[in-house]
Write a protein that holds these residues in place. Structure first.
Motif, mmCIF file in Angstrom:
data_model
loop_
_atom_site.group_PDB
_atom_site.id
_atom_site.type_symbol
_atom_site.label_atom_id
_atom_site.label_comp_id
_atom_site.label_asym_id
_atom_site.label_seq_id
_atom_site.Cartn_x
_atom_site.Cartn_y
_atom_site.Cartn_z
ATOM 1 N N ASP A 1 0.838 -1.203 0.000
ATOM 2 C CA ASP A 1 0.000 0.000 0.000
ATOM 3 C C ASP A 1 0.873 1.253 0.000
ATOM 4 O OD1 ASP A 1 -2.286 -1.539 0.053
ATOM 5 O OD2 ASP A 1 -2.521 -1.405 2.222
ATOM 6 N N VAL B 1 1.451 4.100 -3.045
ATOM 7 C CA VAL B 1 1.230 5.532 -2.823
ATOM 8 C C VAL B 1 2.482 6.328 -3.185
ATOM 9 C CG1 VAL B 1 0.849 7.284 -1.041
ATOM 10 C CG2 VAL B 1 -0.590 5.261 -1.114
ATOM 11 N N GLU C 1 0.363 11.706 3.356
ATOM 12 C CA GLU C 1 -0.354 10.673 2.602
ATOM 13 C C GLU C 1 0.367 9.330 2.697
ATOM 14 O OE1 GLU C 1 -2.425 9.997 -1.757
ATOM 15 O OE2 GLU C 1 -1.747 11.995 -1.170
ATOM 16 N N TYR D 1 -0.208 7.769 6.145
ATOM 17 C CA TYR D 1 -1.534 7.174 6.302
ATOM 18 C C TYR D 1 -1.819 6.053 5.293
ATOM 19 C CZ TYR D 1 -3.137 10.630 9.696
ATOM 20 O OH TYR D 1 -3.307 11.385 10.831
ATOM 21 N N ALA D 2 -0.887 5.733 4.426
ATOM 22 C CA ALA D 2 -1.131 4.783 3.333
ATOM 23 C C ALA D 2 -1.541 3.397 3.803
ATOM 24 C CB ALA D 2 0.103 4.667 2.438
ATOM 25 N N GLY E 1 -3.257 2.754 6.430
ATOM 26 C CA GLY E 1 -4.492 2.811 7.197
ATOM 27 C C GLY E 1 -4.348 3.265 8.632
ATOM 28 N N VAL F 1 -5.260 15.600 3.530
ATOM 29 C CA VAL F 1 -5.058 14.171 3.278
ATOM 30 C C VAL F 1 -6.158 13.350 3.923
ATOM 31 C CG1 VAL F 1 -3.548 12.205 3.799
ATOM 32 C CG2 VAL F 1 -2.573 14.339 2.931
ATOM 33 N N LEU F 2 -6.486 13.663 5.163
ATOM 34 C CA LEU F 2 -7.539 12.915 5.858
ATOM 35 C C LEU F 2 -8.890 13.078 5.172
ATOM 36 C CD1 LEU F 2 -6.516 13.555 9.574
ATOM 37 C CD2 LEU F 2 -6.367 11.403 8.296
ATOM 38 N N ARG G 1 -9.357 13.606 1.927
ATOM 39 C CA ARG G 1 -9.307 12.785 0.701
ATOM 40 C C ARG G 1 -9.469 11.303 1.022
ATOM 41 N NH1 ARG G 1 -4.957 16.058 -0.922
ATOM 42 N NH2 ARG G 1 -3.459 14.410 -0.435
ATOM 43 N N LEU G 2 -8.854 10.864 2.107
ATOM 44 C CA LEU G 2 -8.924 9.449 2.456
ATOM 45 C C LEU G 2 -10.293 9.033 2.988
ATOM 46 C CD1 LEU G 2 -5.436 8.993 4.154
ATOM 47 C CD2 LEU G 2 -6.131 8.257 1.865
ATOM 48 N N SER G 3 -11.031 9.984 3.527
ATOM 49 C CA SER G 3 -12.348 9.649 4.088
ATOM 50 C C SER G 3 -13.439 9.598 3.020
ATOM 51 C CB SER G 3 -12.735 10.636 5.189
ATOM 52 O OG SER G 3 -12.968 11.904 4.644
#
Length: 149
Positions: free
Chosen positions: A44, A48, A106, A109-110, A112, A143-144, A146-148
């Motif tokens: 992962d 990224v 990013e 957090y890749a 998870g 970033v958070l 976008r990830l959510s």
């Protein structure tokens, strides 16, 4: 003799090309450092990092893979970040440094989850790159978000 002829007709890299290559290597190495801070460099995180490098520097897939390989080697052979951050600080505008911090968040957090070492690294790099805590925090929020979604 043949090698001499090849060198004669080879296109020499300009100082600008060398500078750009060094800048790409420095940014890639910092992203790899962020990825390995939790002790693993999983698929992962690798995906990224590859995507971020390809998009940021407009590279082909093979160029991106080569750059990632060089970055992994650089990180495994050195444990100092000052030279890397100095290269970026001297060549990136403030907005580009904030963009790099966003890329680092990013990567962190890749997989998870945010590991304490990853968070600490991004904060240290923010200071070395002269990116304020506020700008780093806003990059993290983007970033958070976008990830959510």
């Amino acid at each position: 003799m043949l090698n001499s002829l090849k060198k004669l007709f080879a296109v020499a890299e300009t100082p600008q090309q060398v500078k750009q290559d060094n800048l790409q290597r420095a940014a890639a190495a910092l992203l790899v450092e962020a990825a390995v801070m939790d002790g693993t460099f999983g698929e992962d995180e690798r995906a990224v990092v590859l995507r971020l490098l390809k998009d940021r520097f407009d590279l082909s897939v093979s160029e991106t893979e080569t750059l990632l390989g060089e970055a992994e080697t650089a990180i495994s052979e050195s444990n100092e970040l000052y030279t890397l951050t100095r290269t970026i600080k001297e060549n990136f505008e403030h907005s580009e440094r904030v963009e790099l911090i966003e890329m680092l968040w990013e990567v962190a957090y890749a997989d998870g989850e945010l590991h304490d070492y990853e968070s600490n690294l991004v904060r240290r790099l923010s200071g070395l790159l002269y990116v304020s805590d506020r700008d780093s925090g806003e990059a993290r929020k983007r970033v958070l978000e976008r990830l959510s979604t």
